[in-house]
Design an enzyme around this catalytic site. Sequence first.
Site, PDB file in Angstrom:
ATOM      1  N   ASP A  54       1.590   2.422   0.289  1.00 62.74           N
ATOM      2  CA  ASP A  54       1.933   3.628   0.695  1.00 62.74           C
ATOM      3  C   ASP A  54       1.857   4.490  -0.826  1.00 62.74           C
ATOM      4  O   ASP A  54       1.810   3.672  -1.799  1.00 62.74           O
ATOM      5  CB  ASP A  54       3.002   3.762   1.631  1.00 62.74           C
ATOM      6  CG  ASP A  54       4.532   3.227   0.692  1.00 62.74           C
ATOM      7  OD1 ASP A  54       3.964   2.218  -0.364  1.00 62.74           O
ATOM      8  OD2 ASP A  54       5.611   3.932   0.597  1.00 62.74           O
ATOM      9  N   GLU A  74       7.355   1.804   1.347  1.00 66.91           N
ATOM     10  CA  GLU A  74       8.439   1.444  -0.242  1.00 66.91           C
ATOM     11  C   GLU A  74       8.435   2.986  -0.898  1.00 66.91           C
ATOM     12  O   GLU A  74       9.608   2.666  -0.880  1.00 66.91           O
ATOM     13  CB  GLU A  74       7.585   0.579  -1.398  1.00 66.91           C
ATOM     14  CG  GLU A  74       8.082   0.221  -2.503  1.00 66.91           C
ATOM     15  CD  GLU A  74       8.337   1.276  -3.433  1.00 66.91           C
ATOM     16  OE1 GLU A  74       9.055   1.087  -4.511  1.00 66.91           O
ATOM     17  OE2 GLU A  74       7.785   2.396  -3.345  1.00 66.91           O
TER      18      GLU A  74
END
Length: 522
Positions: A146, A210
């Site tokens: 991400d 994350e």
Amino acid sequence: MAHRNVAAKAGLSAGLRALAVGVMGTVLALVAVLLLRTATFPRLDELHGWGRPGAFRIPAQFSEAELKAVKEALKEAIRIPTVAFSSENINTTALTEFGEHLRKVFPSMFSTSFIQHEIVEKYSHLFTIHGSNPKLEPYMLLAHIDVVPAPDDGWEVPPFSGLERDGFIYGRGTLDNKNSAMAILQAMELLLRRNYVPQRSFYISLGHDEEVSGKYGAQKIAALLESRGVRLSFIIDEGSYIMDGFLAGFKKPFAVIAVSEKGGMNLKLQVDSAPGHSSAPPKETSIGILAAAVSRLEQTPMPNMFGYGTEKNMLEQLAGQFGFPMNIVLTNLWIFGPIVSRILEKSPVINAMIRTTVALTMFNAGIKVNVIPSTSQAMINFRIHPGQTIPEVLEIVQNIVADDRVQYQVLNAFNPLPLSPYDHEAFGYQLLRRTIRDVFPEVSVVVPGICIGNTDVRLYSNISTGLYRFNPVPMNPESFKSFHGLNERISIKAYENQVMFLFELIQNADTEKVPEPHVHEL
Ligand SMILES: CCCCCCCC/C=C\CCCCCCCC(=O)N[C@@H](CC(N)=O)C(=O)O
Ligand SMILES: [Zn+2]
Ligand SMILES: [Zn+2]
């Protein structure tokens, strides 16, 4: 983590400062004597026969066609906008597409008999690579897929274009952290195509959230592995780099392996007061009271914790690389520590390494221009130095604010991570250190440090004590600004080197024991 008394620390620090001032004159006379006994930290010897004993070692040589495919695969990954806005708002369509991209460009990773691939919580990826020697404790290579949002404004090229310009690939995720996700799989894919079979088992874990906590990605993978009884020798994640240009007077690049990371706390401050007509305002509104409180917090630095983390150790290990007189100063931090730390704190990045930081990140108040607001709220993001704890920081905050009208709510908090081992027996640390010396001969020294941000690896402390943060890419103050900022980019050479580093590291891990270090090391 030792719980220490803040006041005692402040007193000790003041005492050291006074001592330093008092002895400065005498110290100058001692410099010549000290010069004679100043330790230097020589380079490590090159590796000799280290890694994959008795096995064929695959050279890191790649064809032009392979190198082209390597960079095109990264560009394509950058073009998939896997943006995470919050835990509940992530571009899941892009995450699914990213998984398809991995299958397309790394086919061997998905078709090799000794590799198992699992999807965790719909979008995270866990690869289990079964090694041939079950006696070797497994390890993990970690990254996230991400990225933080990137509006077009201010970028030289669109942030999700993956454009190549002047030898760089541009785009959100080129440093944080699709470079790692792609490089890890790329290195293993290239090894598999050369018929590599690892001796030591390992995991590749790619989290999908994350940037917004890791609670559905890394945290679930860590729980899954724990439920399977897995223990890992070490884990390598992002969070520290090959540093270049961060220290004035230190011209050569040096590698910092972060053996800890700061704790964190999100704190809400709130002031309530009676609403009313703005034509007859009270002496103070909730906005004014809260603004004054947060301004005091911003203007009052948290205690300087130099000496209570790894930063002192880091400087001592860097000392031998400096010329006179800095080498003398840095090898005698017992005298010069207070002065050195005062100089270091001028740089925001290095300041973050020596104290708990306070960032005012959100402020909400008011509903209409002629209405006195009933409530005002501010959010503050703290990054807690390893020498402090959550209660200690809260106590300092309340003392600085010193206003009973301000209410506090801890939204979430975690203490700093314990230090992972970095002695001569620490396999993960020594593996990194040795591979850095192999692949990056220009790196003058490898030192332990602390990560000033937070990473997914902190969520794996249930299955390993060897948590290391190191990305084999160069970082300078300019590229640091592009993290979560504008014009994030990676040079094609740096990315190829990252792949090469992982290609070597995976092979280097195929050994039972780190060889005895050279007698002069450290
Ligand atoms: C004398 C030595 C100089 C050393 C200079 C240090 C330069 C630091 C360079 C880069 C550090 C960047 C840290 C990146 C890791 C942070 C990853 C991240 O963005 N995490 C987020 C989300 C989360 N997991 O909490 C964060 O908010 O921290
Ligand atoms: Zn990251
Ligand atoms: Zn990030």
